[in-house]
Write a protein that holds these residues in place. Structure first.
Motif: not given
Length: 300
Positions: A9-24, A257-270
C-alpha cells in the motif's frame, strides 16, 4: 502478511506521488514563463499548506493527533515544529536549486541529474548505520543506467546548471531521509503542512527581496501554479510522507525516481512526443529496477 500488505500500500502511494510529480514537471516549466523561481515556489508551497489546513484543523478538533501521540509516545509540539522546520528547509532548498538549474541546463540533463538521489540516499544511509543489500545496489545501478538512456541525448558536460541539479539531488536525498526520520514520530498530514508552510514563507521572503512578485503575473500563471500547489504539493508530498512510513528510504527513492519516466511518458501520451527505442529501453530498465527492489526476500 500484514506487514507486506502495508508495504505494498505504501509503495503504491509513493508511485502515485511520482506520477503526480512527473506530470508537474510541465507545470513547473510553464510557470517560469510568468514569474521567478522564488515567487513560483512561494505560491505553490503556500497553496499546498492551505489545501492541508482544513485537514489539520479537523484532526485537532477531533483530538485524534493528540490522543495518538499519548498512546504511541510521539513527539511534543516542539518536536513537531522541529520536524516541519527540518523537512521544510530541505524541501525549500532542493526545489529552489531545481527551479534555478532548469534555466541553465537541458530538461534531459535536469531529469537525469536530479534522480541521482537514488544513489545518494543509500550512500548517506551507510553513514547513518543503514546497510543496503545487494538487491538494492543492483536496482540502483539498473535505475541509473535507465535514467541515462532516458534523459541523456547528448554528451555529459557539467556546467552551472548541472552543478545546481547535483546539489538539488543531494538535498532531495536529505529530504527523503528527513521525512523517513520524522514520519514515524508524527502525523503525516501535519508534517506535510508544516514543511509547506516553512518552505512557502522562506520562498516568499526571498521573492520579496530578489524578485518583483505581482498579482497579475500570478494570475497569468494560475493554472500551472494551482497544479503545482494543489496536486504536486498538497497531494504528492503528503503521499510521500504517508507512504514512507512503511518503506525503507532507498526503496522509496527508487519508486519516486519513476517521476522522470512518467514525465517522458506523459509527453508521449498527452503531447504526442515520440519515444525512441533508447528512451523506451531506459523506461523499461527503471521500471524493472523498481519492481526488483520490491520483490520479497526468500523465506520472508
Amino acid at each position: 502478511m500484514k506487514k507486506n500488505r502495508k508495504s505494498v500500500r505504501s509503495s503504491f502511494l509513493l508511485f502515485l506521488a511520482a506520477a503526480i510529480w512527473g506530470v508537474a514537471f510541465v507545470a513547473q516549466s510553464v510557470g517560469m514563463n510568468y514569474m521567478g523561481p522564488c515567487t513560483f515556489n512561494a505560491a505553490r508551497f503556500l497553496i499546498g499548506a492551505a489545501v492541508l489546513a482544513p485537514l489539520v484543523v479537523r484532526e485537532k478538533r477531533a483530538g485524534n493527533a493528540a490522543e495518538a501521540q499519548k498512546k504511541e509516545g510521539r513527539t511534543s509540539w516542539k518536536g513537531l515544529l522541529a520536524g516541519g522546520l527540518c523537512c521544510g528547509l530541505a524541501l525549500c532548498a532542493a526545489s529552489l536549486l531545481q527551479q534555478f538549474g532548469i534555466r541553465y541546463t537541458s530538461v534531459g540533463k535536469a531529469g537525469f541529474l536530479t534522480t541521482l538521489y537514488i544513489i545518494i540516499v543509500p550512500l548517506l544511509g551507510i553513514f547513518l548505520g543503514r546497510r543496503a543489500g545487494w538487491r538494492v545496489w543492483c536496482s540502483v545501478a539498473a535505475a541509473v543506467a535507465g535514467m541515462y538512456l532516458l534523459c541523456m541525448a547528448d554528451r555529459l558536460r557539467l556546467g552551472l546548471g548541472d552543478g545546481l541539479m547535483l546539489g538539488c539531488a543531494f538535498l532531495f536525498a536529505i529530504h527523503i531521509l528527513a521525512v523517513d526520520h520524522f514520519a514515524e514520530r508524527m502525523d503525516g498530514v501535519l508534517l506535510s503542512f508544516l514543511q509547506f508552510l516553512t518552505s512557502g514563507l522562506i520562498c516568499l521572503a526571498l521573492a520579496l527581496l530578489t524578485e518583483n512578485p505581482s498579482l497579475s503575473a500570478l494570475w497569468s500563471g494560475i493554472v500551472p501554479v494551482l497544479y503545482a500547489g494543489v496536486l504536486s504539493c498538497g497531494v504528492g508530498y503528503t503521499l510521500q510522507v504517508v507512504g514512507q512510513k512503511n518503506v525503507e528510504p532507498t526503496a522509496a527513492s527508487l519508486i519516486l525516481s519513476l517521476e522522470s519516466v512518467i514525465s517522458v511518458l506523459a509527453g508521449w501520451v498527452i503531447l504526442g512526443q515520440r519515444l525512441s527505442l533508447r528512451e523506451l529501453a531506459g523506461c523499461a530498465l527503471v521500471f524493472a529496477a523498481v519492481v526488483f527492489v520490491q520483490l520479497p526476500e526468500h523465506g520472508a
